[in-house]
Design an enzyme around this catalytic site. Structure first.
Site, PDB file in Angstrom:
ATOM      1  N   CYS A  68      23.234  38.403  46.761  1.00 27.92           N
ATOM      2  CA  CYS A  68      22.937  38.513  45.331  1.00 27.92           C
ATOM      3  C   CYS A  68      23.512  37.338  44.545  1.00 27.92           C
ATOM      4  O   CYS A  68      24.427  36.647  44.990  1.00 27.92           O
ATOM      5  CB  CYS A  68      23.448  39.830  44.776  1.00 27.92           C
ATOM      6  SG  CYS A  68      25.220  39.889  44.598  1.00 27.92           S
ATOM      7  N   CYS A 121      25.381  37.348  41.903  1.00 26.45           N
ATOM      8  CA  CYS A 121      26.781  37.444  41.472  1.00 26.45           C
ATOM      9  C   CYS A 121      27.738  37.090  42.607  1.00 26.45           C
ATOM     10  O   CYS A 121      28.867  36.701  42.355  1.00 26.45           O
ATOM     11  CB  CYS A 121      27.099  38.800  40.858  1.00 26.45           C
ATOM     12  SG  CYS A 121      26.981  40.218  41.939  1.00 26.45           S
TER      13      CYS A 121
END
Length: 136
Positions: free
Chosen positions: A46, A48
């Site tokens: 992902c 993040c």
């Protein structure tokens, strides 16, 4: 499961900084059986993880006090290792990315995805450094 060529640079982001990759349940058990402190980073594909988690984890290692052992498992790739690592992180629900600091096999600090997502890497590093200063 993600293709190996997709996750290779994401794996290398941490292994290049000295993290040991754990691919099996036995490897996780052995890592967390060691005396001293161990940082476990649950890596992820992902955004993040790329923008916040991996950079924050690496920045945190610039501190004088730091974990004796730094390891990583990859969510969506190394299912057995991730499941075993998450078992040690109970009562926290599974999340990725996430980071857990263990001392002599006992969970002493946890950063879940909601502590990482949307926060700058510097803040994540600061959070980890506070934990290192207390437990390492």
């Amino acid at each position: 499961m993600y293709p190996p060529e997709l996750v290779k640079p994401m794996r290398e982001d941490l292994t290049g900084a000295g993290f040991e990759e754990l691919h099996t349940s036995d490897a996780v058990d052995a890592a967390l059986a060691k005396e001293g402190t161990t940082l476990v980073v649950v890596n992820s594909v992902c955004g993040c993880a790329a923008a916040n988690a991996r950079p924050g984890a690496k920045m945190s290692l610039q501190n004088v006090k730091r974990p004796a052992n730094i390891v990583t498992v990859f969510a969506g790739v190394d299912k057995e290792a991730v499941d075993t690592a998450r078992g040690y992180m109970v009562p926290f629900p599974p999340s990725s990315p996430s980071m857990a600091l263990f001392k002599n096999g006992e969970l002493v600090h946890m950063l879940e995805r909601h502590h990482i997502e949307g926060r700058p890497a510097e803040l994540i590093a600061e959070n980890l450094i506070d934990a290192y200063n207390e437990h390492c």
